[in-house]
Design an enzyme around this catalytic site. Structure first.
Site, PDB file in Angstrom:
ATOM      1  N   SER A  63      41.429  32.387  -0.616  1.00  0.00           N
ATOM      2  CA  SER A  63      41.249  31.539   0.545  1.00  0.00           C
ATOM      3  C   SER A  63      42.593  31.349   1.255  1.00  0.00           C
ATOM      4  O   SER A  63      43.196  32.322   1.686  1.00  0.00           O
ATOM      5  CB  SER A  63      40.606  30.210   0.120  1.00  0.00           C
ATOM      6  OG  SER A  63      40.051  29.523   1.191  1.00  0.00           O
TER       7      SER A  63
ATOM      8  N   ASP B 260      30.217  35.504   3.597  1.00  0.00           N
ATOM      9  CA  ASP B 260      31.091  34.326   3.602  1.00  0.00           C
ATOM     10  C   ASP B 260      30.882  33.550   4.903  1.00  0.00           C
ATOM     11  O   ASP B 260      31.337  33.970   5.967  1.00  0.00           O
ATOM     12  CB  ASP B 260      32.547  34.779   3.466  1.00  0.00           C
ATOM     13  CG  ASP B 260      33.500  33.644   3.137  1.00  0.00           C
ATOM     14  OD1 ASP B 260      33.187  32.486   3.484  1.00  0.00           O
ATOM     15  OD2 ASP B 260      34.561  33.914   2.541  1.00  0.00           O
TER      16      ASP B 260
ATOM     17  N   HIS C 204      31.794  32.475   0.080  1.00  0.00           N
ATOM     18  CA  HIS C 204      33.234  32.289  -0.129  1.00  0.00           C
ATOM     19  C   HIS C 204      33.603  32.229  -1.608  1.00  0.00           C
ATOM     20  O   HIS C 204      34.736  32.530  -1.980  1.00  0.00           O
ATOM     21  CB  HIS C 204      33.686  31.007   0.577  1.00  0.00           C
ATOM     22  CG  HIS C 204      35.160  30.894   0.759  1.00  0.00           C
ATOM     23  ND1 HIS C 204      35.926  31.849   1.396  1.00  0.00           N
ATOM     24  CD2 HIS C 204      36.042  29.922   0.379  1.00  0.00           C
ATOM     25  CE1 HIS C 204      37.190  31.481   1.404  1.00  0.00           C
ATOM     26  NE2 HIS C 204      37.289  30.321   0.793  1.00  0.00           N
TER      27      HIS C 204
END
Length: 740
Positions: free
Chosen positions: A610, A685, A717
């Site tokens: 991330s 995602d 994600h």
């Protein structure tokens, strides 16, 4: 995505069982076993125990939990069951011989009625829908809440006579005496109007999905309405069928239009809905709505789009008229917290702010006049954990002992007598306080140590009973070749002191040179350098790094500028220029490690997920001479692709600050990539779009750079489900072994 330390912890959740090849470790002490990937993800080898399903009951002496389909009440001081509140056999729907497969439950205020839900379906990070049933303990009658389809966030009114819920972008109320259902709103339309639920960006960045709230007197329901008709749509392909399905939803990227948000109050008996006056500016945020303890008075928090000004409004629910009672501003941004507490006397409220440089608690009267600052010092409160109004005490966690630790404290509403509760030692305490503050559960962990769960007295913090010490896990860990977690700090060339942790191989030889893998997250306000191990996902994270250490690597994490728990100045130093100072500091970390006599500075790698994936991409380009290999998982590669709320909070809009968006986009530095690089992303995602990795790989191809990539069809994600996590970590482990 809320870029924070939570992000990585979530992403290291234990996956479903599967068999994978064992990684052969380097030489280890004969009497110790070596951790394998199978141990971490396939077997229960390192499974941590906790106190499952713990829900305080209103008197603070008992708690409830589901056990084999039964709802059981237990004595908190002994942990032993004292009664069965609801038998599984009572949870049979008419016409069925099988009890409900219950996913969760909630009581009404007097605990005589219970909402049970089943067949829950997740939507995004916090949103879901399910089939709800109402159970009356007196009559043992079980009834479906609604026949119109699955419901979301069903909630009892405080008097237990009604239930409100959201469905299909509308808000409904059910009268439990007649089971008559009434639509409070009827204009909800997918991708246009939402009533009673949050839109995507509010759910993700303001951390709530339920968008309605019962008044304390049960007469009214306040609710959000999101007009997202002007928000641009994002579409994702859902793969699997002959023709892929196109999934579309509203996602406001930085600089684009947001939902226009309003707040209304519905008088249930009168059937009248009144819109609250949140001001003439449509391009703003309403991050929190809360009923005060004063009848008919609603609390609304309003922020400007740049999020550097937060106003607390008090609204007359009958007329909709509002008054600004408090304003909090900051040259950079104001973080939204959940520390607003209205006192029962209706005369005062508690609010937290960073206005003196650290997040602290303040007491105000209802007109917004400051009564006193309750906490003060070069440390921060974490959150308010409990409020004992009878004795005038507020409970909170804080970093007073160390930015690397969290502990429970108490201070009087007069701002005096602050004290730490519980002699738990160094480490991190997570607490769950009973409604009456008589007792609290303390989840204590320190680096390298599993969680201990204890029951403690809320008045003095003294131990009542250890409920779970994870003795079995401690014994198991002692049989494995574990390296010690060492904390360190160092001063950068710019004179900034940074904190870090290091795991060395258990058979560490200071005369040898070791490769290093750095783990980074680095987003604003986050922390990876914490004195804890915990259980579940945190333990899994720790174990994978230990496994790498057993393979001859030193694993390190450094919290650079912009991370949390060190005051507003340190955290907000990255404002309007995300990525610049953070990348410099990871480079400084690599340089510092390279000076250590036992580190091979030619073999330093870095990885992150991330925001950490973004940091890895920048480190591998802007600091390319320092890193031999890197892994980016689900990275942002251009902040123009990410959402309004998060991105503009830290960068302003791209129209106002184009350089802040472009000057530290990895896409701009593709030609500088030198080391071995692995890029991972899920095509489904909804948070950090696959678009980021498409743009990044396109730039790498144009720059004629070699790289490896893994994409996971339809994965979100978290990149999980089935064998996904096992497959991913096998690939990442092999990449590290081959390239670092």
């Amino acid at each position: 995505m809320k870029f924070r330390s939570f992000g990585l912890a979530l992403l290291l959740t234990t996956a479903s069982p599967a068999l994978i090849p064992q990684i052969a470790p380097q030489a280890v002490a004969q009497q110790k076993q070596a951790i394998t990937l199978e141990d971490i993800w396939s077997k229960p080898t390192f499974r941590a125990r906790s106190v499952p399903g713990f829900n305080w009951m209103r008197d603070g002496r008992y708690y409830s939990a589901l056990s084999e389909g039964n709802l059981v009440q237990s004595d908190v001081t002994t942990g032993k069951p004292v009664s069965t509140l609801v038998s599984a056999q009572d949870l049979r729907v008419v016409g069925s011989n099988e009890p409900l497969a219950v996913d969760g439950y909630s009581f009404n205020a007097d605990e005589q009625k219970i909402l049970f839900w089943t067949a829950e379906e997740p939507i995004y990070r916090r949103s879901s829908k399910a089939n709800y049933f109402v159970f009356d303990r007196a009559t043992k009658k079980l009834a479906p809440l609604s026949a119109g389809g699955k419901q979301s966030y069903a909630t009892f009114s405080p008097d237990g006579k009604r239930v409100a819920f959201a469905r299909d972008n509308n808000l409904f109320v059910v009268d439990l005496a007649t089971m008559q259902e009434k639509a409070v709103t009827t204009d909800g339309v997918v991708n246009k109007i939402i009533n009673g639920s949050a839109d995507w960006v509010y759910e993700e960045e303001f951390s709530f999905a339920q968008g309605f709230f019962w008044s304390p007197d049960s007469r009214q329901v306040a609710f959000y309405t999101f007009d997202e008709s002007q928000v641009p749509e994002y579409n994702m392909q859902e793969w699997g069928a002959l023709y892929p399905k196109d999934y579309r939803y509203k996602y406001p990227k930085a600089g684009e239009k947001n939902s226009v948000v309003s707040v209304s109050v519905h008088d249930v008996a009168a059937g009248r809905t009144t819109k609250m006056d949140v001001g003439p500016e449509a391009d703003q945020y309403i991050p929190r709505v809360l009923w005060t303890k004063t009848p008919n008075l609603l609390s609304i928090q309003r922020m400007n789009r740049l999020q550097n000004k937060l106003e607390l409004l008090h609204a007359d629910a009958a007329t909709g008229k509002t008054q600004v009672v408090l304003t909090d501003t900051d040259p950079a941004y104001v973080d939204v917290a959940d520390d607003l507490r209205y006192l029962n006397d209706g005369k005062q409220f508690i609010f937290s702010s960073e206005k003196d440089g650290y997040r602290h608690l303040y007491l105000y009267d209802m007109k917004g006049k400051l009564a006193r600052q309750l906490t003060k010092g070069n440390w921060e409160i974490g959150a308010i954990e409990g409020l004992d109004e009878k004795n005038g005490q507020v409970y909170f966690t804080s970093t007073e002992a160390s930015p690397l630790q969290r502990h429970l404290y108490r201070v009087s509403l007069k701002g005096k007598g602050k004290s730490r509760l519980g002699e738990t030692g160094a480490g991190t305490d997570v607490v769950n306080i009973s409604p009456d503050t008589r007792y609290y559960l303390n989840y204590h962990s320190a680096a390298g140590e599993p969680t201990t769960v204890s029951l403690r007295n809320g008045q003095d913090g003294k131990l009542v009973k250890v409920l779970e010490d994870n003795a079995a896990l401690r014994q198991t860990l002692s049989q494995y070749n574990m390296g010690k977690v060492e904390f360190f700090d160092f001063k950068t060339s710019e004179g900034t002191t940074l904190n870090g942790w290091m795991i060395k191989p258990a058979n560490f030889d200071p005369s040898k040179k070791y490769p290093v893998l750095m783990h980074v997250y680095g987003g604003p306000g986050s922390q990876t350098v914490l004195d804890n191990t915990g259980g579940g996902v945190a333990l899994t994270n720790y174990l994978w790094h230990q496994m790498l250490a057993q393979n001859g690597y030193i694993v390190v994490s450094v919290d650079g500028r912009g991370t949390g728990a060190r005051g507003a100045k340190f955290k907000k130093s990255t404002y309007a220029n995300l990525g610049k100072l953070e990348t410099i500091d990871q480079g400084e970390g690599a340089k510092y490690l390279g000076t250590l006599p036992y580190v091979d500075k030619s073999r330093i790698g870095i990885w992150g997920w991330s925001f950490g994936g973004y940091m890895t991409a920048l480190a591998m380009t802007k600091e390319a001479d320092l890193f031999k290999a890197g892994i980016s998982v689900a990275p942002v590669t251009n902040w123009r692709y990410y959402d309004t709320v998060y991105t503009e909070r830290f960068l302003k809009t791209p129209q106002e600050n184009p350089g802040g968006y472009d000057d530290n986009s990895p896409v701009q530095f593709a030609e500088q990539l030198k080391g071995k690089y692995l890029l991972v992303h899920g095509t489904g995602d909804d948070n950090v779009h696959f678009q980021n990795s498409v743009a990044w790989t396109d730039a790498l191809v144009k720059a004629n750079k070699d790289y490896q990539t893994l994409y996971y069809p339809n994965r979100n994600h978290g990149i999980s489900g089935g064998n996904t996590r096992l497959h991913l970590y096998r690939q990442m482990t092999d990449f590290i072994l081959k390239n670092l």
